[in-house]
Scaffold this active site. Sequence first.
Site, PDB file in Angstrom:
ATOM      1  N   ASP A 142       1.487   0.936  -9.984  1.00 48.29           N
ATOM      2  CA  ASP A 142       1.041   2.492 -10.234  1.00 48.29           C
ATOM      3  C   ASP A 142       1.613   2.653 -11.492  1.00 48.29           C
ATOM      4  O   ASP A 142       3.005   2.763 -11.539  1.00 48.29           O
ATOM      5  CB  ASP A 142       1.512   3.306  -8.860  1.00 48.29           C
ATOM      6  CG  ASP A 142       0.839   4.627  -8.874  1.00 48.29           C
ATOM      7  OD1 ASP A 142       0.090   4.917  -9.751  1.00 48.29           O
ATOM      8  OD2 ASP A 142       1.221   5.132  -7.975  1.00 48.29           O
ATOM      9  N   ASP A 201      -5.502   4.469 -12.824  1.00 52.40           N
ATOM     10  CA  ASP A 201      -3.844   4.087 -13.192  1.00 52.40           C
ATOM     11  C   ASP A 201      -3.098   3.422 -12.032  1.00 52.40           C
ATOM     12  O   ASP A 201      -1.951   3.169 -11.797  1.00 52.40           O
ATOM     13  CB  ASP A 201      -3.118   5.579 -13.392  1.00 52.40           C
ATOM     14  CG  ASP A 201      -2.972   6.394 -12.208  1.00 52.40           C
ATOM     15  OD1 ASP A 201      -3.841   6.187 -11.183  1.00 52.40           O
ATOM     16  OD2 ASP A 201      -2.161   7.290 -12.346  1.00 52.40           O
ATOM     17  N   GLU A 202      -3.900   2.870 -10.966  1.00 54.32           N
ATOM     18  CA  GLU A 202      -3.291   1.865 -10.059  1.00 54.32           C
ATOM     19  C   GLU A 202      -4.258   1.096  -9.750  1.00 54.32           C
ATOM     20  O   GLU A 202      -5.586   1.053  -9.477  1.00 54.32           O
ATOM     21  CB  GLU A 202      -3.080   2.830  -8.617  1.00 54.32           C
ATOM     22  CG  GLU A 202      -4.118   3.647  -8.207  1.00 54.32           C
ATOM     23  CD  GLU A 202      -3.661   4.762  -6.753  1.00 54.32           C
ATOM     24  OE1 GLU A 202      -2.868   3.959  -6.169  1.00 54.32           O
ATOM     25  OE2 GLU A 202      -4.119   5.581  -6.946  1.00 54.32           O
TER      26      GLU A 202
END
Length: 422
Positions: free
Chosen positions: A26, A119-120
Amino acid sequence: MSRGPRPSGRRDWGDDEGGTSILHVDMDAFFASVELARRPHLRGLPVIVGGEQRGVVLAATYEARAFGVHSAMPMAHARRRCPQAVVIPPDHGAYRAVSEGVMQVLRDVTTLVEQVSVDEAFLDVAGARRRLGPPTHIAELVRRTVRAEFGITCSVGIAATKFVAKLASGHAKPDGVLLVPASATVDYLRTLPVGALWGVGESTEAALARWGVRTVAELADSDVGTIQRAVGRVAGAHLYDLAWGRDPRPVEPGREEKSIGAEETFAVDVADLAVVEAKVLELADRCASRLRSHSLVARTVSLKVRTSDFRTLTRSRTLATPTDVGREVYLAARALLAGVDLGGLAVRLVGVRVEGLSAAASTVRQPTLEEAVAENSGARRDVERAMDEVRGRFGRAAIRAGTTSLASKRNSTTEFVPGDLS
């Protein structure tokens, strides 16, 4: 710091990495971190990414979070809490580019990568251990590479299941690694409030509290039938399994995107429906352009409208045939807008989303009545693809579609914006 629930005390979970092949990576304050990598002189300052006046916070540095600023907060509230913050307008093109680069770093580690947002991502590194070492070594390799190549940091959770790995990455923030060995999973979960479990929102948490269940330990120690009576049969069984660390879902590489959307908050509330329609056209055009870039078509169009009293209205329509043509998305969204009862209020925000996505190459498209009569859908698609090429060279503002107003009934046109296209 993570805003999620944390363990109720520091625990030493040991260094046994057996059975822990799932990583959750993350990015830390992703949008803000990308901006700081481009503007290193702002490091250490409270920075907020989002609309300057009436938008919402997309991301905030940890210095800004210390003042209570968080994502999805109205910008006006954020500025009151942290008036000294530096506000930067979002650059989604830059964020997508960095996201794609980070995901490629992860795919260099293993092919089993499931991207769940910009973003993860989850990784299953069971097959990479012989080549790269134990999961903690792989996590450090990922963090070093991301920092070196993109100037941003990430946190990594390591566990035997996706659910626990995601919890661990949140507890590792910022810029850390947390390993939860398989043998310690239940002990780790028992330290958490029940709100940490996936699927437990405010209403579910309140329903469980009425039955005296406020922690994961209390949930695990309850009879499953009690939990099912509190929140429903299916949800109760699912939460009971999570409380005991049971999450059989595998990492699913290449998971298809479920929807594509775009929305915008107006600088001032808009009462003129023609202005709202023009923005709907722009958003529909952006959605269709993204569909074409991913070789997808959509079957459902959804409209979101937020009025000046902060009431949010959503409507959706299923198309007769899937499409990647902006005009078709716009016409459906415009019809939805015409059917929304605004109660005489001005519009604060409008959004368009396309859903029911499928691969364009394998989707059978039946021509609509308009297409059959005008025989212009193919030509319109060619025009919009040509517009994509122009934008790819000169930026999105170089060319845009014109509007068809409900008030004026003018025909749709393509508008060329003057500028230096050399």
